[in-house]
Design an enzyme around this catalytic site. Structure first.
Site, PDB file in Angstrom:
ATOM      1  N   ASP A  26       0.799  -1.096  -0.025  1.00  0.00           N
ATOM      2  CA  ASP A  26      -0.032   0.021  -0.120  1.00  0.00           C
ATOM      3  C   ASP A  26       0.987   1.358  -0.202  1.00  0.00           C
ATOM      4  O   ASP A  26       0.439   2.319   0.415  1.00  0.00           O
ATOM      5  CB  ASP A  26      -1.027   0.038   1.094  1.00  0.00           C
ATOM      6  CG  ASP A  26      -1.830  -1.337   1.281  1.00  0.00           C
ATOM      7  OD1 ASP A  26      -2.475  -1.534   0.203  1.00  0.00           O
ATOM      8  OD2 ASP A  26      -1.860  -1.927   2.352  1.00  0.00           O
ATOM      9  N   LYS A  29       2.648   2.017  -5.091  1.00  0.00           N
ATOM     10  CA  LYS A  29       3.503   1.650  -6.126  1.00  0.00           C
ATOM     11  C   LYS A  29       3.111   1.732  -7.536  1.00  0.00           C
ATOM     12  O   LYS A  29       3.516   2.025  -8.478  1.00  0.00           O
ATOM     13  CB  LYS A  29       3.704   0.056  -6.079  1.00  0.00           C
ATOM     14  CG  LYS A  29       4.525  -0.364  -4.785  1.00  0.00           C
ATOM     15  CD  LYS A  29       5.046  -1.595  -4.754  1.00  0.00           C
ATOM     16  CE  LYS A  29       3.630  -2.339  -4.251  1.00  0.00           C
ATOM     17  NZ  LYS A  29       3.135  -2.155  -3.141  1.00  0.00           N
ATOM     18  N   ASN A  51      -5.140 -10.435  -4.609  1.00  0.00           N
ATOM     19  CA  ASN A  51      -5.151  -9.975  -3.083  1.00  0.00           C
ATOM     20  C   ASN A  51      -4.391  -8.789  -3.134  1.00  0.00           C
ATOM     21  O   ASN A  51      -4.353  -8.085  -1.883  1.00  0.00           O
ATOM     22  CB  ASN A  51      -4.489 -10.889  -2.170  1.00  0.00           C
ATOM     23  CG  ASN A  51      -3.212 -11.463  -2.470  1.00  0.00           C
ATOM     24  OD1 ASN A  51      -2.633 -11.215  -3.764  1.00  0.00           O
ATOM     25  ND2 ASN A  51      -2.205 -11.544  -1.798  1.00  0.00           N
ATOM     26  N   GLY A  53      -3.721  -4.462  -4.612  1.00  0.00           N
ATOM     27  CA  GLY A  53      -4.549  -3.438  -5.380  1.00  0.00           C
ATOM     28  C   GLY A  53      -3.558  -2.432  -5.729  1.00  0.00           C
ATOM     29  O   GLY A  53      -2.907  -2.080  -4.831  1.00  0.00           O
ATOM     30  N   HIS A  54      -3.496  -2.061  -7.054  1.00  0.00           N
ATOM     31  CA  HIS A  54      -2.680  -0.443  -7.366  1.00  0.00           C
ATOM     32  C   HIS A  54      -3.806   0.207  -7.748  1.00  0.00           C
ATOM     33  O   HIS A  54      -4.529   0.018  -8.593  1.00  0.00           O
ATOM     34  CB  HIS A  54      -1.768  -0.986  -8.449  1.00  0.00           C
ATOM     35  CG  HIS A  54      -0.524  -1.737  -7.953  1.00  0.00           C
ATOM     36  ND1 HIS A  54       0.374  -2.252  -8.917  1.00  0.00           N
ATOM     37  CD2 HIS A  54      -0.131  -2.051  -6.658  1.00  0.00           C
ATOM     38  CE1 HIS A  54       1.135  -2.776  -8.197  1.00  0.00           C
ATOM     39  NE2 HIS A  54       1.025  -2.701  -6.803  1.00  0.00           N
ATOM     40  N   GLN A 237       2.322  -6.217  -3.239  1.00  0.00           N
ATOM     41  CA  GLN A 237       2.588  -6.166  -1.771  1.00  0.00           C
ATOM     42  C   GLN A 237       3.705  -5.328  -1.393  1.00  0.00           C
ATOM     43  O   GLN A 237       4.179  -4.341  -1.813  1.00  0.00           O
ATOM     44  CB  GLN A 237       2.399  -7.539  -1.260  1.00  0.00           C
ATOM     45  CG  GLN A 237       0.988  -8.079  -1.241  1.00  0.00           C
ATOM     46  CD  GLN A 237       0.881  -9.124  -2.432  1.00  0.00           C
ATOM     47  OE1 GLN A 237       1.728  -9.340  -3.108  1.00  0.00           O
ATOM     48  NE2 GLN A 237      -0.506  -9.422  -2.511  1.00  0.00           N
ATOM     49  N   GLY A 315     -11.167  -2.501   1.253  1.00  0.00           N
ATOM     50  CA  GLY A 315     -11.724  -1.315   1.847  1.00  0.00           C
ATOM     51  C   GLY A 315     -11.546  -1.307   3.376  1.00  0.00           C
ATOM     52  O   GLY A 315     -11.865  -0.311   4.020  1.00  0.00           O
TER      53      GLY A 315
END
Length: 437
Positions: A26, A29, A51, A53-54, A237, A315
């Site tokens: 988080d 990136k 699993n 998210g960007h 990650q 979220g």
């Protein structure tokens, strides 16, 4: 002509560049990869799965990528999903469909060696967390762990198996085993069972969706390397979630450090020109696990609200902590950063004096470098120094015009960690990134 000149000044020369998270993920990136993709011929996602998210912004529009490389928004840049990715074809189809509807056909190549996350893997992921009870590790329920288990046990499916004649037999084999596990381990929390025929029907649909995109990714990558082209390798990650070097068992199911880029793309370590570690000006983590520098509730809430610290995939609110230089030194040792990109520097602006952990104290001994003893993660007490902070600001692409307190903060980090800070992110926009010359 002026635009081309601006790009040449603000985007550093690339070659083969690896981008990885230097913390617990988080870190931002997606924005950095999106920015660097302007100069790349290819962007390769080399590990992780849905699993991760960007988030990438185009004006007021936020794109959240979970499987597609961030380079898909750039015309003329080929996107590659390499063999190290845990690929959920159902979720990939949703992501591709939305993007193609808005931006047209994708230039995408998918490795036939990428292993598949199947619907029952997501189911097993949730069942296992339910079975753990209070000992749960905080997974995203995306099925990555169970799929990785099947891969390691050599019973999983790869993309290429979808086109093999023995697919029905493979499916029947692992369905029989999965139902046996449901009858035993999960008998108290599950009543459903898998149906091999239904799964084969679903896989047949997925096969036709993915067929046009499957090809030899290793050959495609090396053909560009042989021509001296720019290739960008995108990790998911962060280093502290690495399955081998992270806060085990509160980790992901893949290797997230820079060496994973070589293992999962077939590129030799000697071919890597740059490795950028992306780190927030503070630190966050989501889910369970040790977090030595977690802020008190007041600071935690202030930073979470100012930084919008909620997971792109789930979220879930992220816990916020002070920058931990013990962990950043550790990430640098693992990955060999040629440069660090410091993100969300604007979030801390105007908050007054800040704390930074420069060492940990454990059983009377001070540690500046993280030892291998896993007890230290849980028991050590961070040792802080206080730094002045900097005034509130937003945006800016010229490093020299950033607040002096922020520039002093960067210099302090560089001296403590031993890696240069090559850029500072000053906001969510693509133009809010100050590269140092």
């Amino acid at each position: 002509m002026e635009i081309l000149l601006l790009l040449s000044l603000t985007i550093p020369p690339m070659g083969v560049t690896v981008v990885v998270g230097a913390q617990w993920g988080d870190e931002g990136k997606g924005k950095i990869v999106d920015y660097l993709a302007e100069r790349a011929e290819m962007v390769v996602r080399f590990q992780g799965g849905a699993n991760a998210g960007h988030t990438v912004y185009r004006g007021e529009t936020a794109y959240k990528f979970h499987l597609l490389p961030c380079g898909v928004l750039h015309k003329g840049v080929r996107s590659v999903i390499a063999r190290g990715v845990a690929l959920d074809l159902e979720l990939l189809a949703e992501e591709m469909g939305q993007l193609e509807q808005e931006n047209g056909p994708l230039d995408l190549l998918v490795s036939p060696q990428a292993f598949l996350v199947l619907p029952h893997h997501r189911w097993f992921d949730k069942l296992e967390e339910l079975r753990r009870g209070e000992g749960k590790i905080g997974t995203t329920y995306r099925g990555i762990g169970p799929a990785s288990t099947d891969r390691t046990a050599r019973r999983g499916l790869r993309v290429g198996h979808l086109f093999a004649d023995d697919l029905p037999g493979r499916v029947q084999g692992f369905v029989d085993r999965a139902n046996g596990v449901l009858d035993g381990v999960y008998s108290k929390v599950a009543s459903r069972r898998l149906d091999a025929d239904r799964l084969l029907e679903d896989l047949a649909k997925a096969r036709e969706m993915i067929r046009p995109y499957v090809g030899d990714t290793m050959e495609a990558i090396h053909s560009l390397l042989d021509k001296g082209k720019n290739v960008l390798l995108e990790g998911a990650q962060g280093c502290l979630l690495d399955v081998g070097f992270g806060t085990y068992p509160f980790v992901t199911s893949s290797h997230t450090i820079s060496g994973s880029a070589c293992v999962n793309t077939g590129i030799a370590p000697s071919a890597i020109d740059k490795t950028y570690g992306i780190a927030k000006a503070y630190i966050t983590r989501v889910g369970a696990g040790p977090f030595p520098t977690k802020m008190d509730s007041d600071w935690d809430e202030r930073v979470r609200k100012a930084g919008g610290e909620f997971g792109a995939t789930t979220g879930r609110p992220r816990d916020c902590g002070w920058l931990d230089l013990v962990l950043l030194r550790y990430a640098h040792r693992l990955c060999g950063f040629t440069g660090i990109v410091l993100t969300k520097a604007d979030v801390l602006g105007g908050m007054g004096p800040l704390k930074v952990a420069t060492s940990w104290l454990w059983r009377g001994r001070e540690y500046r470098q993280l030892p291998e003893d896993p007890r230290v993660w849980d028991e050590a007490e961070p040792q802080y120094v206080e730094v002045p902070g900097w005034e509130a600001f937003s945006g800016g692409s010229d490093y020299e015009t950033l607040p002096q307190g922020l520039k002093d903060y960067c210099s302090f980090i560089e001296e403590e960690v031993g890696a240069p800070i090559v850029a500072v992110s000053t906001g969510p926009g693509m133009d809010e990134l100050a590269w140092r010359t």
